[in-house]
Design a protein around this motif. Structure first.
Motif, PDB file in Angstrom:
ATOM      1  N   GLU A 136       0.815  -1.217   0.000  1.00 43.58           N
ATOM      2  CA  GLU A 136       0.000   0.000   0.000  1.00 43.58           C
ATOM      3  C   GLU A 136       0.840   1.254   0.000  1.00 43.58           C
ATOM      4  O   GLU A 136       0.392   2.320  -0.416  1.00 43.58           O
ATOM      5  N   ASP A 137       2.097   1.153   0.494  1.00 39.61           N
ATOM      6  CA  ASP A 137       2.916   2.354   0.640  1.00 39.61           C
ATOM      7  C   ASP A 137       3.783   2.638  -0.583  1.00 39.61           C
ATOM      8  O   ASP A 137       4.676   3.484  -0.531  1.00 39.61           O
ATOM      9  N   GLN A 138       3.530   1.939  -1.671  1.00 38.54           N
ATOM     10  CA  GLN A 138       4.347   2.152  -2.873  1.00 38.54           C
ATOM     11  C   GLN A 138       4.059   3.530  -3.466  1.00 38.54           C
ATOM     12  O   GLN A 138       2.908   3.902  -3.680  1.00 38.54           O
ATOM     13  N   GLN A 159      -0.752  11.118  -5.120  1.00 40.42           N
ATOM     14  CA  GLN A 159      -1.144   9.714  -5.235  1.00 40.42           C
ATOM     15  C   GLN A 159      -1.726   9.440  -6.623  1.00 40.42           C
ATOM     16  O   GLN A 159      -2.493  10.252  -7.162  1.00 40.42           O
TER      17      GLN A 159
END
Length: 605
Positions: A136-138, A159
């Protein structure tokens, strides 16, 4: 000894792009295929992380009056990490389908890691925005590459969705490839059968690219069958008689074959529409079916065949050969079933495609036994099937060449003698093979000289009256290696019959070749006939013909000689024999001589 220095190859990107566009790919338009392929593979790779992932590919063409159009190509596939961007987008020949993502290699369309480079054939710069699905943190990553061989990479602060977006603007001269209608057509050509939902948006309108493949539908349903025939007409721009399913285990092939509505010559190669894992590979493939299957065009999808680097054809290996045989078996079963269960329909089929059926039967005894009686042949009594011919003739007589048939056809017909013209492709092989596998099949090669046995002989008085003329005619044609004989035969309106044998034919063909060669080549051709037994052709003059009778009774030998020369030339032309230089000269001199003789005769009157 010191170790040698290690150096790396230097790649000039512009030259590589020119190489791809001019020699590997069939044209710049393949950039749409390569982007679709990368998107499908990225979606498949994401399904290895989330099996129920619903992939989509969105193509948008943004146009304005004051700016060049832009294509935005977006997929919600696996995306790339920053490390993978450096590894896969900046290293020519490296593919994201390798390494840890090759657990299910059959799921991926691409193999060669050069797909994105195809975009440089239409654009000077490629912009890629991507975000990996591996966590999720990519962060989002931007990659910009240029045809000068430079690229830049930066992390995005905002994002972006998981997946990949590719932005392209046209190079000078390639604006046509960015027109919305063309992009939509290319997307449909290449991607209509792919599984992820694919859309093209332009000018506020969104079109769905996906369609159902013909081989995924029930051909036994009459309405479906009509729809699939209509699809074939749209794809190939021609009408078809029928459609049948195709399957091959070896190549993982499924599809349909369309039976042409018109006859085509033997050995012609029909272009087929071929897909690889639902992606269009080629619209002009010629190697999917056996050579004898030139009466159909097919639309097929393969999953186990190996594409070439251009991804526009398959490697011609043992797998493709087995596939070709298995698809041929499908066509063979189709013909056999039709012959056994629908004879009237098969009769219609064979009336159009007898050449293809002969091509199959000549190497397949089972098919030959089944199809032989349906096969049509040209005969001296008209075209008829082999069954019709044998019903009237216990012995199958044939001549092996069309030229020989032309020589004897009229006379044989007048004598009610049935002779098959086996000068067309496959005919001699078909008849010979039948005589070997059927004990009741009596085959006999017919010699044109055999016709003379059926001629009516002259009476003693007629023989005495024509003896001097026959000698003069024989002497006249000696230089053309042609003997003359007077006989009576039908039809009476045919003044003469020119007959040769194999040796005379060969010598004649060599002499014709010598007419157009000189020097050493002429001598070499002459050597070819050195060991060939001398053989004369024969010209039969028909005494039942009024013209021949008048020539015989003509009091002037010069007029008789000219007339015999003209009858000889006419016989050659009727038999479709090309004239030699000496015969062309004879034709010209003879016509002028006859005119001079006729005019002179008028003056004397």
């Amino acid at each position: 000894m010191s170790a040698p220095n290690q150096n790396r190859f230097q790649v000039e990107l512009r030259g590589l792009i020119d190489l791809l566009s001019q020699h590997l790919y069939s044209g710049p338009h393949v950039f749409v295929r390569e982007l679709l392929q990368n998107g499908v593979d990225a979606i498949q790779a994401r399904r290895q992380i989330a099996a129920d992932h619903q992939g989509t590919i969105e193509i948008e063409v943004v146009t304005s009056e004051d700016r060049d159009p832009t294509i935005i190509f977006q997929d919600n596939g696996v995306g790339l990490t920053e490390e993978e961007v450096h590894q896969f987008l900046a290293t020519i020949g490296q593919s994201s389908k390798r390494g840890e993502m090759t657990a299910r290699p059959d799921d991926f369309l691409g193999q060669f890691g050069i797909g994105l480079l195809s975009c440089f054939t239409v654009s000077d710069e490629i912009v890629v925005l991507t975000r990996s699905a591996k966590g999720e943190d990519q962060p989002g990553i931007e990659w910009r590459g240029s045809t000068d061989g430079t690229y830049s990479v930066r992390k995005l602060t905002q994002q972006i969705p998981t997946g990949t977006q590719v932005f392209l603007q046209p190079s000078t001269g390639y604006e046509d490839y960015f027109e919305p209608e063309r992009v939509l057509k290319l997307a449909r050509d290449y991607g209509s059968l792919l599984q992820p939902k694919i859309t093209v948006t332009a000018n506020g309108k969104t079109d769905i690219v996906n369609a159902k493949a013909p081989w995924q539908q029930d051909l036994t349903n009459p309405q479906v069958r009509e729809n699939i025939l209509a699809y074939g007409t749209e794809v190939f721009e021609r009408n078809f008689l029928d459609v049948l399913p195709l399957h091959s285990t070896s190549g993982g092939v499924s599809g349909v074959a369309y039976v042409l509505s018109e006859a085509v010559h033997a050995g012609s190669r029909q272009p087929h529409r071929v897909y690889l894992k639902d992606m269009l590979l080629s619209t002009k493939s010629h190697d999917m079916l056996p050579e004898w299957a030139f009466f159909v065009q097919c639309v097929v999808n393969a999953s186990q065949l190996r594409p070439t680097a251009s991804r526009e054809s398959f490697y011609d290996d043992t797998v493709l050969e087995r596939t070709r045989q298995e698809l041929g078996d499908c066509l063979r079963r189709y013909l056999v079933d039709m012959a056994q269960t629908q004879p009237k329909r098969f009769e219609q089929m064979i009336s159009v495609h007898h050449l293809a059926v002969k091509a199959l039967a000549v190497d397949d005894d089972e098919c030959l036994e089944l199809f032989a009686d349906w096969l049509p042949f040209q005969t001296s009594l008209g075209t008829m099937t082999l069954a019709e011919f044998r019903k009237q003739n216990p012995v199958v007589r044939y001549v092996p060449s069309c030229d020989q048939f032309r020589q004897i056809a009229q006379v044989a017909a007048s004598e009610s003698l049935a002779v098959i013209n086996a000068g067309y492709v496959y005919d001699v092989d078909i008849l010979t093979r039948l005589s070997m596998i059927r004990s009741d099949f009596k085959l006999e090669e017919f010699d044109a000289e055999q016709l003379s046995d059926r001629f009516e002989q002259l009476t003693q008085q007629e023989r005495e009256e024509t003896l001097e003329f026959e000698r003069l005619a024989d002497m006249t044609l000696q230089r053309f290696k042609c003997a003359v004989e007077i006989a009576k035969f039908l039809p009476s309106d045919l003044p003469s019959l020119y007959v040769t044998d194999d040796n005379a034919d060969f010598i004649r063909s060599v002499e014709q070749a010598q007419d157009v060669t000189e020097g050493v080549w002429n001598d070499m051709l002459g050597n070819l006939t050195r060991d060939v037994p001398s053989s004369y052709a024969r010209l039969y003059l028909n005494y039942s013909n009024p013209l021949i009778q008048r020539i015989c009774r003509l009091g002037q030998s010069d007029g008789q000689r000219r007339s015999v020369e003209m009858v000889y030339i006419q016989a050659l032309l009727l038999g479709h024999f090309p004239l030699k230089k000496s015969e062309i000269k004879l034709l010209n001199e003879g016509l002028l001589g006859l005119l001079d003789w006729a005019v002179g005769g008028q003056d004397n009157d």
